[in-house]
Design an enzyme around this catalytic site. Structure first.
Site, PDB file in Angstrom:
ATOM      1  N   THR A  96       0.872  -1.173   0.000  1.00  0.00           N
ATOM      2  CA  THR A  96       0.000   0.000   0.000  1.00  0.00           C
ATOM      3  C   THR A  96       0.908   1.222   0.000  1.00  0.00           C
ATOM      4  OG1 THR A  96      -1.763  -1.147   1.173  1.00  0.00           O
ATOM      5  CG2 THR A  96      -1.798   1.255   1.232  1.00  0.00           C
ATOM      6  N   LYS A 171      -7.282   1.411  -2.920  1.00  0.00           N
ATOM      7  CA  LYS A 171      -6.893   1.000  -1.571  1.00  0.00           C
ATOM      8  C   LYS A 171      -7.076   2.136  -0.570  1.00  0.00           C
ATOM      9  CE  LYS A 171      -5.337  -1.613   1.721  1.00  0.00           C
ATOM     10  NZ  LYS A 171      -4.042  -2.318   1.742  1.00  0.00           N
ATOM     11  N   LYS A 239       0.500   4.639   8.465  1.00  0.00           N
ATOM     12  CA  LYS A 239       1.134   5.007   7.189  1.00  0.00           C
ATOM     13  C   LYS A 239       0.090   5.125   6.089  1.00  0.00           C
ATOM     14  CE  LYS A 239       2.378   1.781   4.639  1.00  0.00           C
ATOM     15  NZ  LYS A 239       1.839   0.956   3.524  1.00  0.00           N
TER      16      LYS A 239
END
Length: 293
Positions: A96, A171, A239
């Site tokens: 990701t 995502k 993150k």
């Protein structure tokens, strides 16, 4: 395309490698710490001493590393993937990461006669082990079709979302949805406890109604059982939320739920929870409600 180079054998990656081998692919591995790959090597994977060696010998190179800076390093450094893979190699970054970096990799690959897809995944380690990950892909349709069997060895919901970067944008949508959902699950469970109810019994009702979700059914049970082992690390979720927030800001899109969730998870990290699973928000929320944080 039977020879796969795989970089990153963490919580998700090790299961993905096993599923690739079960489907007949020859998999070579590189990680910063060889010890982390020993089980997979014993099961038939081949070790490569450097990224450049791995890239030169693979038809497909898959990466699933921790952070965007790690992605940039393994692709763009002199002895990295782009400078050492042959023409025709297909790269699949399943980290990701940022949509902008996905586009940068795809453009560099195209200049080299290679191809790159961004293909982040959704689903816990349980889904990775079962080969049932959701895989959100960005890239050229012809490259996607070339490696579709590879992706389908690791996931059952494999969708091409659009051009390079589209997988990462998808995502981000996923993580934004999860961020607010996790806060809701934590508050629902602690509310039930405060009301004197058995939260497990409460969950047996609400998980089958409109409130039902993976976060409630799977992670909610872990919260109740005080199981905070990581299926997905808090530090990686923070993150991801940072990437999503930065992307939303560039689009001038207000995302107050995401912003609040990120702040709460950052506080959890500051109190030692960075290597726990995302369900550890429950523990932190209870501490905070009781005035312990």
């Amino acid at each position: 395309m039977k020879k796969i180079g795989f970089i990153g054998t963490g919580v998700m990656g090790r299961h993905m490698v096993r599923n690739l081998m079960k489907h007949g692919y020859a998999v070579s591995l590189y990680t910063r710490t060889k010890r982390k790959a020993e089980e997979l090597l014993a099961e038939g994977a081949e070790w490569k001493e450097t990224i450049s060696e791995l890239a030169r010998e693979a038809d497909v190179v898959i990466t699933i590393v921790g952070f965007p800076e790690d992605v940039e390093e393994v692709y763009f450094k002199e002895d990295g993937i782009l400078n050492n893979a042959s023409g025709g190699t297909v790269f699949i970054d399943m980290t990701t990461s940022s949509p902008e970096l996905a586009v940068k990799i795809a453009e560099a690959a195209q200049r080299n006669g290679q191809a790159a897809l961004d293909a982040p995944v959704s689903g816990s380690d349980v889904f990775a082990e079962a080969g049932k990950l959701t895989i959100m892909t960005g890239g050229e349709p012809s490259s996607f079709e070339k490696v579709r069997p590879v992706l389908e060895a690791m996931g059952e919901n494999v969708v091409l979302q659009g051009p390079p970067g589209a997988g990462q944008h998808t995502k981000m949508s996923n993580q934004i949805a999860i961020a607010s959902t996790m806060m809701g699950v934590v508050e629902a469970i602690t509310y039930a406890e405060k009301a004197g109810l058995d939260p497990a019994v409460v969950m047996s009702s609400i998980e089958h109604g409109a409130a039902g979700s993976f976060s409630l059914s799977k992670l909610g049970k872990k919260m109740i059982g005080n199981d905070f082992e990581p299926g997905f690390y808090v530090k990686h979720f923070v993150k991801d939320m940072g990437i999503a927030l930065a992307s939303a800001e560039r689009m001038e899109l207000p995302v107050p739920g995401l912003r609040l969730a990120k702040e709460m998870y950052e506080e959890l990290m500051e109190n030692g929870g960075e290597n726990e699973g995302t369900q550890a928000l429950y523990k932190y929320y209870k501490w905070k409600a009781e005035g312990n944080v």
